[in-house]
Scaffold this active site. Structure first.
Site, mmCIF file in Angstrom:
data_model
loop_
_atom_site.group_PDB
_atom_site.id
_atom_site.type_symbol
_atom_site.label_atom_id
_atom_site.label_comp_id
_atom_site.label_asym_id
_atom_site.label_seq_id
_atom_site.Cartn_x
_atom_site.Cartn_y
_atom_site.Cartn_z
ATOM 1 N N ARG A 15 1.277 -1.138 -0.219
ATOM 2 C CA ARG A 15 0.469 0.111 0.084
ATOM 3 C C ARG A 15 0.447 1.643 -0.007
ATOM 4 O O ARG A 15 2.192 1.058 0.131
ATOM 5 C CB ARG A 15 -0.945 -0.260 1.374
ATOM 6 C CG ARG A 15 -1.800 -1.218 0.894
ATOM 7 C CD ARG A 15 -3.120 -1.382 3.045
ATOM 8 N NE ARG A 15 -1.873 -1.920 3.313
ATOM 9 C CZ ARG A 15 -1.753 -1.840 4.624
ATOM 10 N NH1 ARG A 15 -3.617 -1.877 5.066
ATOM 11 N NH2 ARG A 15 -2.077 -1.998 5.658
ATOM 12 N N LYS A 75 1.711 2.020 7.409
ATOM 13 C CA LYS A 75 2.041 1.214 8.890
ATOM 14 C C LYS A 75 2.622 2.265 9.373
ATOM 15 O O LYS A 75 3.541 3.374 8.816
ATOM 16 C CB LYS A 75 2.202 -0.213 8.108
ATOM 17 C CG LYS A 75 1.566 -1.084 7.608
ATOM 18 C CD LYS A 75 0.345 -1.123 8.209
ATOM 19 C CE LYS A 75 0.562 -2.236 9.394
ATOM 20 N NZ LYS A 75 0.004 -2.750 10.003
ATOM 21 N N TYR A 94 -1.361 4.752 10.425
ATOM 22 C CA TYR A 94 -1.607 3.618 11.126
ATOM 23 C C TYR A 94 -0.076 3.631 13.126
ATOM 24 O O TYR A 94 0.823 3.103 12.004
ATOM 25 C CB TYR A 94 -1.656 2.763 11.244
ATOM 26 C CG TYR A 94 -3.015 2.420 10.299
ATOM 27 C CD1 TYR A 94 -4.623 2.185 10.903
ATOM 28 C CD2 TYR A 94 -3.107 2.451 8.780
ATOM 29 C CE1 TYR A 94 -5.558 2.678 10.442
ATOM 30 C CE2 TYR A 94 -4.473 1.817 8.142
ATOM 31 C CZ TYR A 94 -5.803 2.326 8.839
ATOM 32 O OH TYR A 94 -7.375 2.031 7.650
ATOM 33 N N HIS A 96 -1.477 1.841 16.171
ATOM 34 C CA HIS A 96 -1.722 0.773 17.571
ATOM 35 C C HIS A 96 -0.360 0.527 17.879
ATOM 36 O O HIS A 96 0.181 -0.171 18.077
ATOM 37 C CB HIS A 96 -1.492 -0.831 16.510
ATOM 38 C CG HIS A 96 -2.590 -0.555 15.267
ATOM 39 N ND1 HIS A 96 -4.081 -0.893 15.013
ATOM 40 C CD2 HIS A 96 -2.090 -0.304 13.260
ATOM 41 C CE1 HIS A 96 -4.408 -0.602 14.352
ATOM 42 N NE2 HIS A 96 -3.481 -0.190 12.955
ATOM 43 N N GLU A 118 -6.153 4.837 13.914
ATOM 44 C CA GLU A 118 -7.329 4.149 14.342
ATOM 45 C C GLU A 118 -7.677 4.844 15.680
ATOM 46 O O GLU A 118 -8.999 4.013 16.233
ATOM 47 C CB GLU A 118 -6.422 2.826 14.568
ATOM 48 C CG GLU A 118 -5.700 2.916 15.777
ATOM 49 C CD GLU A 118 -4.016 3.232 15.357
ATOM 50 O OE1 GLU A 118 -2.817 3.228 16.590
ATOM 51 O OE2 GLU A 118 -4.131 3.816 14.725
ATOM 52 N N ASP A 270 -3.513 -6.781 15.292
ATOM 53 C CA ASP A 270 -2.155 -5.261 15.127
ATOM 54 C C ASP A 270 -2.711 -4.296 16.640
ATOM 55 O O ASP A 270 -1.552 -4.003 16.799
ATOM 56 C CB ASP A 270 -3.470 -4.349 14.157
ATOM 57 C CG ASP A 270 -2.173 -4.396 12.676
ATOM 58 O OD1 ASP A 270 -1.491 -4.810 12.813
ATOM 59 O OD2 ASP A 270 -3.618 -3.997 12.112
#
Length: 372
Positions: A15, A75, A94, A96, A118, A270
């Site tokens: 991605r 990511k 993101y 996490h 998120e 995740d």
């Protein structure tokens, strides 16, 4: 503002933070976008596509990080990327953080302004930047689970939908949120015997209305969860507490009592996973066995369908990227309480309560950090 888009470097991650169409929206507003060469190659965009959208192509991630005021990724930054962050630089991706102390400590040390997709919220209580990837991961979980049940992967050797005269596989979905709903939708479509567990009565009513008699909708107690997990051929773990580590609902004891060759897809990996025996895996080596139960715990599931995932993510993130670029991070965050909920780290301090609690950091009020 100068916005940087580095190439993703996590295992089998194809991605990209921004597609050319998103870049064009920024450049036509007078912003400068720096894209690392071949950043979009995994989804079929070459450097010329980005140049046509007004971007400047740089040869390395180091060059992008050095020049950009805001880094837009997909990511969480890997260690080599975290080392390139600087004080006051915006990181929008993101994160996490709750199960990831090394990353959290590095981001605190960097002094960067770290906004996590998120934990951004909306006025309906949803998570608009997590939702598109949850939709993808939920749907993919059934594909992954179907493969995990194949005998070549040490599974029970079952077809999810069965065939005439043969019972279908029993699929248990833990959590009726975006992941669970999409997983159930796919499983029902394949003809599996589907049960969804959740503790929110309003969610259960909504699921019951959506699926009617095509899926069983059960209130989740410890007893109900144990019963259905032990009967399952495939378990989908889709439980999420925004920003926090996922609760370990499926225990090691449950695993030891499950059917030999049963499979688990822990979509919550995740955030640490909702299965006690889970550990993060990659697309390169996606499964492992514990007590004859196949575990699929890939931490970037949507990365396997990067074109669909990138477009879905960009549709959601673009308005926030524009707001941050147009207003600067302070004003954009102060103007939008939902975007402010995405602020996890600033001034070397943790500003997400769930992350602070999970990792035993002191929590600082995000608004005070912006205005103090």
């Amino acid at each position: 503002m100068i916005i940087g888009v580095p190439k993703e470097i996590k295992n089998h991650e194809y991605r990209v933070g921004m597609v050319p169409a998103s870049v064009r929206e920024l450049t036509r507003r007078g912003h400068k976008v720096l894209v690392q060469t071949q950043a979009g190659s995994g989804i079929g965009f070459d450097d010329q596509d980005y140049i046509n959208a007004g971007a400047e192509i740089l040869d390395s991630a180091a060059a992008v990080f050095a020049s950009a005021e805001m880094i837009v990724k997909v990511k969480e930054p890997q260690a080599v990327e975290r080392a390139m962050l600087r004080p006051g630089q915006i990181l929008f991706t993101y994160l996490h953080l709750a199960p990831d102390l090394p990353q959290t400590q590095d981001l605190v040390n960097s002094g960067a302004v770290c906004i996590a997709y998120e934990t951004v919220t909306d006025n309906k209580g949803g998570l608009p930047l997590l939702a598109p990837m949850s939709e993808v991961a939920g749907r993919m979980s059934i594909q992954a689970g179907a493969q995990a049940l194949e005998k070549s992967n040490m599974g029970r050797g079952m077809l999810l939908g069965g065939v005439p005269g043969v019972e279908p596989a029993k699929v248990v979905v833990i959590g009726g949120g975006m992941v669970g709903r999409n997983a159930a939708l796919m499983a029902v479509g394949l003809g599996a015997d589907v049960t969804i567990l959740d503790r929110n009565v309003n969610v259960l009513r909504d699921l019951n209305h959506q699926f009617e008699n095509r899926a069983k909708v059960i209130y989740s107690t410890a007893e109900a969860l144990e019963k259905h997990v032990l009967e399952a051929d495939l378990v989908i773990g889709g439980v999420l507490i925004p920003g926090a580590a996922a609760p370990k609902l499926v225990t090691r004891d449950h695993i030891s009592k499950m059917k030999p060759g049963a499979a688990i897809v822990d979509v919550a990996i995740d955030q640490g996973g909702c299965v006690e025996t889970s550990k993060a895996t990659t697309h390169q080596d996606p499964v492992f066995i514990v007590d004859d139960v196949v575990h699929y715990c890939v931490a970037n599931m949507p990365g396997a369908v990067p074109r669909t995932s990138t477009f879905a993510l960009n549709n959601a993130t673009l308005p926030y990227i524009i707001a941050l670029a147009e207003k600067g991070y302070k004003q954009a965050l102060l103007d939008d309480e939902h975007l402010l909920n995405g602020l996890n780290v600033i001034n070397g301090k943790i500003t997400c309560e769930e992350v602070a609690e999970a990792l035993n950091f002191e929590f600082f009020d995000p608004r005070s950090e912006l205005t103090g």
